[in-house]
Design a protein around this motif. Sequence first.
Motif, PDB file in Angstrom:
ATOM      1  N   LEU A   1      -2.084  -8.540  -4.010  1.00 35.18           N
ATOM      2  CA  LEU A   1      -2.560  -7.665  -2.696  1.00 35.18           C
ATOM      3  C   LEU A   1      -2.924  -9.029  -1.780  1.00 35.18           C
ATOM      4  O   LEU A   1      -3.452 -10.000  -1.802  1.00 35.18           O
ATOM      5  CB  LEU A   1      -4.032  -7.269  -2.917  1.00 35.18           C
ATOM      6  CG  LEU A   1      -4.201  -6.078  -3.831  1.00 35.18           C
ATOM      7  CD1 LEU A   1      -5.697  -5.699  -4.158  1.00 35.18           C
ATOM      8  CD2 LEU A   1      -3.274  -5.179  -3.634  1.00 35.18           C
TER       9      LEU A   1
ATOM     10  N   VAL B   1      -7.480  -0.192  -0.670  1.00 32.79           N
ATOM     11  CA  VAL B   1      -6.526   0.186  -1.169  1.00 32.79           C
ATOM     12  C   VAL B   1      -6.835   0.738  -2.771  1.00 32.79           C
ATOM     13  O   VAL B   1      -7.601  -0.092  -3.260  1.00 32.79           O
ATOM     14  CB  VAL B   1      -5.272  -1.020  -1.214  1.00 32.79           C
ATOM     15  CG1 VAL B   1      -5.671  -2.093  -2.008  1.00 32.79           C
ATOM     16  CG2 VAL B   1      -3.980  -0.151  -1.930  1.00 32.79           C
TER      17      VAL B   1
ATOM     18  N   ASN C   1       0.905  -1.122   0.073  1.00 32.39           N
ATOM     19  CA  ASN C   1       0.020   0.222   0.200  1.00 32.39           C
ATOM     20  C   ASN C   1       0.888   1.161  -0.104  1.00 32.39           C
ATOM     21  O   ASN C   1       1.371   1.424   0.848  1.00 32.39           O
ATOM     22  CB  ASN C   1      -0.748   0.056   1.251  1.00 32.39           C
ATOM     23  CG  ASN C   1      -1.919   1.161   1.069  1.00 32.39           C
ATOM     24  OD1 ASN C   1      -2.031   1.743  -0.001  1.00 32.39           O
ATOM     25  ND2 ASN C   1      -2.924   1.139   2.115  1.00 32.39           N
ATOM     26  N   PRO C   2       1.050   1.957  -1.274  1.00 35.13           N
ATOM     27  CA  PRO C   2       0.015   1.716  -2.255  1.00 35.13           C
ATOM     28  C   PRO C   2       0.387   0.727  -3.205  1.00 35.13           C
ATOM     29  O   PRO C   2       1.448  -0.115  -3.170  1.00 35.13           O
ATOM     30  CB  PRO C   2       0.521   2.903  -3.242  1.00 35.13           C
ATOM     31  CG  PRO C   2       1.859   3.426  -2.782  1.00 35.13           C
ATOM     32  CD  PRO C   2       2.034   3.094  -1.401  1.00 35.13           C
ATOM     33  N   ALA C   3      -0.547   0.117  -3.979  1.00 36.57           N
ATOM     34  CA  ALA C   3      -0.459  -0.962  -4.749  1.00 36.57           C
ATOM     35  C   ALA C   3      -0.594  -0.550  -6.154  1.00 36.57           C
ATOM     36  O   ALA C   3      -1.297   0.310  -6.367  1.00 36.57           O
ATOM     37  CB  ALA C   3      -1.479  -1.987  -4.302  1.00 36.57           C
TER      38      ALA C   3
END
Length: 206
Positions: free
Chosen positions: A98, A164, A90-92
């Motif tokens: 994930l 996210v 995160n951030p992705a």
Amino acid sequence: IAFRATDADDEDAAETLRIWWLSDDAPLELGAAPDIDGRIEATSSLTAGPHLVALYVEDSDGNLGADGVLIDVLRPNLPPFAPTVAIVPNPARTVDALTASASGAIDPEGDAVEITWLWRRDGEDTEYTGTEVPASATTVGQVWTALATATDPFHPGVVGSASVTITNSFPRVDSVTIRGEPFTNGVLVCVAEISDPDGDGVVSYT
């Protein structure tokens, strides 16, 4: 807790008898008096644990009668605390898988806690019900939310969540090849193969 009893006397009318309640020898104020049939009904609360509740009845001559019952008030079973959910990275970016994790889903009574998962994409449920979502399932701009439901043997789940937003991935250089004659007066040509994981056209490179 509902309290019910019946009083009676050979000489005095049932509704005229004086009554009082005790819980563990302490007064229990129920505010109820017998009706003409001697029925007594009231409600009250008691702390958790065992209690000896007794009813005393006195007639006009001062004669006493009593009866009691031992009751055990159980503590209410509370649900587990909502888990704290985290998503990495995160951030992705679109090239990232994930992965979600949950912590803090503790049950106040120490009961076993089960965590179940559900992922939502832009607010809609998906088929992903584990801790991971593959990178191939994501695209730029999507909002992915991981919901962790903590359940004990007695209560439906308490939900924790985290979200996210998927961002654009960087273009990448897949290969670089140098061609030409490696002499002082030779000409060398650098050839690069470049791609973008999101399918965007590469505007320029240096």
